[in-house]
Design an enzyme around this catalytic site. Structure first.
Site, PDB file in Angstrom:
ATOM      1  N   GLY A  11       3.635  -6.607  -2.738  1.00  0.00           N
ATOM      2  CA  GLY A  11       3.997  -7.432  -3.901  1.00  0.00           C
ATOM      3  C   GLY A  11       3.022  -7.217  -5.047  1.00  0.00           C
ATOM      4  N   ARG A  72       7.404  -1.574  -0.859  1.00  0.00           N
ATOM      5  CA  ARG A  72       7.041  -1.846   0.538  1.00  0.00           C
ATOM      6  C   ARG A  72       7.688  -0.711   1.327  1.00  0.00           C
ATOM      7  NH1 ARG A  72       5.108  -7.218   0.219  1.00  0.00           N
ATOM      8  NH2 ARG A  72       6.231  -8.552  -1.219  1.00  0.00           N
ATOM      9  N   ASP A 103      -2.705  -7.348   3.022  1.00  0.00           N
ATOM     10  CA  ASP A 103      -3.048  -6.863   4.367  1.00  0.00           C
ATOM     11  C   ASP A 103      -2.006  -5.891   4.917  1.00  0.00           C
ATOM     12  OD1 ASP A 103      -1.207  -8.868   4.648  1.00  0.00           O
ATOM     13  OD2 ASP A 103      -2.154  -9.785   6.400  1.00  0.00           O
ATOM     14  N   THR A 125      -3.198  -9.577  -4.033  1.00  0.00           N
ATOM     15  CA  THR A 125      -2.004 -10.338  -3.683  1.00  0.00           C
ATOM     16  C   THR A 125      -2.178 -11.765  -4.182  1.00  0.00           C
ATOM     17  OG1 THR A 125      -0.820 -11.430  -1.846  1.00  0.00           O
ATOM     18  CG2 THR A 125      -3.000 -10.611  -1.343  1.00  0.00           C
ATOM     19  N   ASP A 127      -1.208 -14.258  -2.678  1.00  0.00           N
ATOM     20  CA  ASP A 127      -1.275 -15.168  -1.514  1.00  0.00           C
ATOM     21  C   ASP A 127      -2.696 -15.531  -1.089  1.00  0.00           C
ATOM     22  OD1 ASP A 127       1.439 -15.186  -1.366  1.00  0.00           O
ATOM     23  OD2 ASP A 127       1.580 -13.649   0.187  1.00  0.00           O
ATOM     24  N   ASP A 129      -4.383 -14.331   1.226  1.00  0.00           N
ATOM     25  CA  ASP A 129      -4.441 -14.440   2.690  1.00  0.00           C
ATOM     26  C   ASP A 129      -5.096 -13.218   3.341  1.00  0.00           C
ATOM     27  OD1 ASP A 129      -2.409 -12.746   1.926  1.00  0.00           O
ATOM     28  OD2 ASP A 129      -0.992 -13.436   3.455  1.00  0.00           O
ATOM     29  N   ARG A 171       4.727 -17.164   2.213  1.00  0.00           N
ATOM     30  CA  ARG A 171       5.550 -17.181   3.428  1.00  0.00           C
ATOM     31  C   ARG A 171       4.732 -17.608   4.639  1.00  0.00           C
ATOM     32  NH1 ARG A 171       9.530 -12.699   2.148  1.00  0.00           N
ATOM     33  NH2 ARG A 171       7.769 -11.289   2.257  1.00  0.00           N
TER      34      ARG A 171
END
Ligand code: F6P
Length: 318
Positions: A11, A72, A103, A125, A127, A129, A171
């Protein structure tokens, strides 16, 4: 090394362009060539390369998205795809690669490193994460973009005495939801990392209304359930008539904050210089404001937890 390549994968996130620019400019500073790979690992397989000279990375520092485009790639998950990519890399005389992504993208970077090709990751990202860094490139911008929208929703919530559920991205991770909830003064953050009881939430809502609250904001990470599903559940559990706002992809776009531009510039320069001194199979991270390197594998094998302090703030402040 004479020629280093850079790609963006997964993303897009605000600040990726600043990182690409930093890699290219650090190459120029060291008198080596920089190559941009289009569409992530897809472009690596197809040999879709562009020269990143000074003008090519001029005027991009504050642009959202990624000038290299992103994808992706399913093909790169196969042995054939990876071998084809290595062939294209060697034909183009590329000596090292910087991968900017989350990741998921680092699985590919690790595979290239294991095949003997010098590769370094930069976490990008919205996120946040990724283990091994306090912040990923794009997270701060996404929080501020979401915050801007949520504060507008807050005006309507307070004017109409309403309950609003605002769905944000994430997500599998609740960093964005938690950070925006604290920043916007929302009453609740619903994140994938913690179990949710609608019955409990309904009781908490009733208690706060009994205590005199007249409007409520719930920030919901998309990975838990959709905002519409939550609205229906709250309706069934306590008769609440919630309004729903889904922020969606607006959180991924827009020009990066100064925090993200500076982070991306520092990381891009550090990643390139690390490659030049022989580092590979590692990711750049920003830990306590200091740039560090950690094994790429950590990015996905070690879980990055939400801060218990931030979680407790939501309870204290609501
Ligand atoms: O990883 C960034 C992210 O925006 C997540 O927050 C979101 O769940 C996902 O990407 C959406 O992915 P896609 O771009 O494939 O729809």
């Amino acid at each position: 090394m004479n020629r280093i390549a850079v790609l963006t994968s997964g993303g897009d996130s605000p600040g990726m362009n600043a990182a690409v620019r930093a890699v290219a400019r650090t190459c120029m500073f060291n008198d080596i060539e920089c190559i941009g790979v289009m569409r992530g690992y897809e472009g690596l397989i197809e040999g879709d390369f562009v020269k990143l000279d000074r003008p090519a990375v001029g005027g991009i520092i504050h642009r959202g998205g990624t000038i290299l485009r992103t994808a992706r790639s399913e093909r790169f998950k196969t042995v054939e795809g990876r071998e084809l990519a290595l062939k294209k890399i060697s034909e183009a005389g590329i000596d090292g690669l910087v991968v900017i992504g989350g990741d998921g993208s680092f699985h590919g970077a690790k595979a290239l490193h294991d095949m003997g090709f010098p590769t370094i990751g930069i976490p990008g990202t919205i996120d946040n994460d990724v283990t091994g860094t306090d912040e990923t490139i794009g997270f701060d911008t996404a929080v501020n973009t979401a915050l801007d929208a949520i504060m507008r929703v807050r005006d309507t919530a307070s004017s109409h005495d309403r309950l609003f559920i605002v769905e944000v991205m994430g997500r599998n991770a609740g960093f964005l939801a938690l950070e925006t909830a604290v920043a916007s003064g929302a009453e609740y953050a619903v994140v994938p990392e913690l179990p949710l009881s609608i019955g409990n939430l309904s009781k908490l809502l009733k208690r706060s209304y009994d205590e005199g609250k007249n409007h409520t904001l719930i920030i919901l990470a998309e990975g838990v359930m959709s905002a519409t599903e939550m609205r229906n559940k709250l309706q069934d559990a306590g008769g609440y008539d919630a309004r729903v706002t889904v922020l969606g992809y607006i959180q991924r776009g827009g020009h990066p904050t100064s925090f993200d531009v500076v982070l991306a510039t520092r990381m891009g320069a550090f990643a390139t210089e690390s490659l030049l001194i022989g580092k590979s199979g590692v990711m750049v991270g920003n830990i306590n404001h200091k740039l560090v390197l950690s094994d790429l594998e950590r990015a996905w094998s070690e879980h990055k937890s939400l801060s218990p302090e931030m979680l407790s703030l939501i309870n204290k402040m609501n």
